[in-house]
Design an enzyme around this catalytic site. Sequence first.
Site, PDB file in Angstrom:
ATOM      1  N   GLY A   9       0.771  -1.234   0.000  1.00 13.60           N
ATOM      2  CA  GLY A   9       0.000   0.000   0.000  1.00 13.60           C
ATOM      3  C   GLY A   9       0.800   1.280   0.000  1.00 13.60           C
ATOM      4  CE  LYS A  34       1.082  -7.154  -8.632  1.00 14.87           C
ATOM      5  NZ  LYS A  34       1.511  -6.095  -7.710  1.00 14.87           N
ATOM      6  CD  GLU A 108       2.914  -3.155  -9.155  1.00 12.73           C
ATOM      7  OE1 GLU A 108       2.261  -3.010  -8.110  1.00 12.73           O
ATOM      8  OE2 GLU A 108       2.449  -2.904 -10.289  1.00 12.73           O
ATOM      9  N   GLY A 111       3.938  -6.417  -2.126  1.00 15.18           N
ATOM     10  CA  GLY A 111       4.413  -6.074  -0.792  1.00 15.18           C
ATOM     11  C   GLY A 111       5.836  -5.557  -0.844  1.00 15.18           C
ATOM     12  CB  SER A 173       1.229   8.547  -1.677  1.00 14.18           C
ATOM     13  OG  SER A 173       0.043   9.306  -1.541  1.00 14.18           O
ATOM     14  CD  GLU A 199      -2.879  12.556  -0.084  1.00 15.28           C
ATOM     15  OE1 GLU A 199      -2.815  11.862   0.939  1.00 15.28           O
ATOM     16  OE2 GLU A 199      -3.107  13.792  -0.075  1.00 15.28           O
TER      17      GLU A 199
END
Length: 237
Positions: A9, A34, A108, A111, A173, A199
């Site tokens: 995240g 991915k 990518e 986690g 972000s 962000e």
Amino acid sequence: MLITGTDTGVGKTITTAAIAAAATASGVRTAVVKPAQTGIDPSYGEVPDMAVVARLAAPATTVTLAEYPDPLAPTAAARVAGLPPLDMFAIIDQVKAIAAEHELTLVEGAGGLLVPMGLHPGGAAWSLADLAVALSAPAVVVARAGLGTLNHTALTLEAMARRDIAGRVVLGSWPGRPELVHYANLSDLPEDLDGLIPEGAGDIEPGVFRRSAPGWLSPALYGDCDDPRTLAEPDED
């Protein structure tokens, strides 16, 4: 180039999209891979990471190599679903095949750097760090801007350095209303900063995202911002 993070995240997918957009804008044929997508439920309006990258950045190729339904680390998600875990050597072969047709291939992770991605035939777990070593690829570490990021970033970079993995840091972000802790962290991050993603960047209209992405990244990541820290300077008005 592998994209990892200090945690889940932290903005890996949007950072991946930004690098892909900047590279594509500079004429570099780019693929984004991915290895494992976990925990996406379309019935709740959730969108796979590679669909987000394709919408925002429009690279030449986006591909997901395996999908697992539960929101867990890939090895655990495979085990819970009763599906085969990822084999690192199969992933290497697939990534190399894709890379052969592109000038830049972004991989990518899931986690952080040492999250178990799959199992070797003998049962030992492998991580994104192992994949980076096997591919002789550098890694971008996507970090948080807020409290705790200095330790998490330093630990990730130390783990990479022990494996001779070249690393760069991007803040995934940067808040619209930064506080003291954000500015302090910006000064104290242990490595030169190669990107600062605002962000809410993932909610920007794709055309605007593609035009804006180079300005968030250093030239090392196909951007045109010599010092991303300047992007955090408050407006004078």
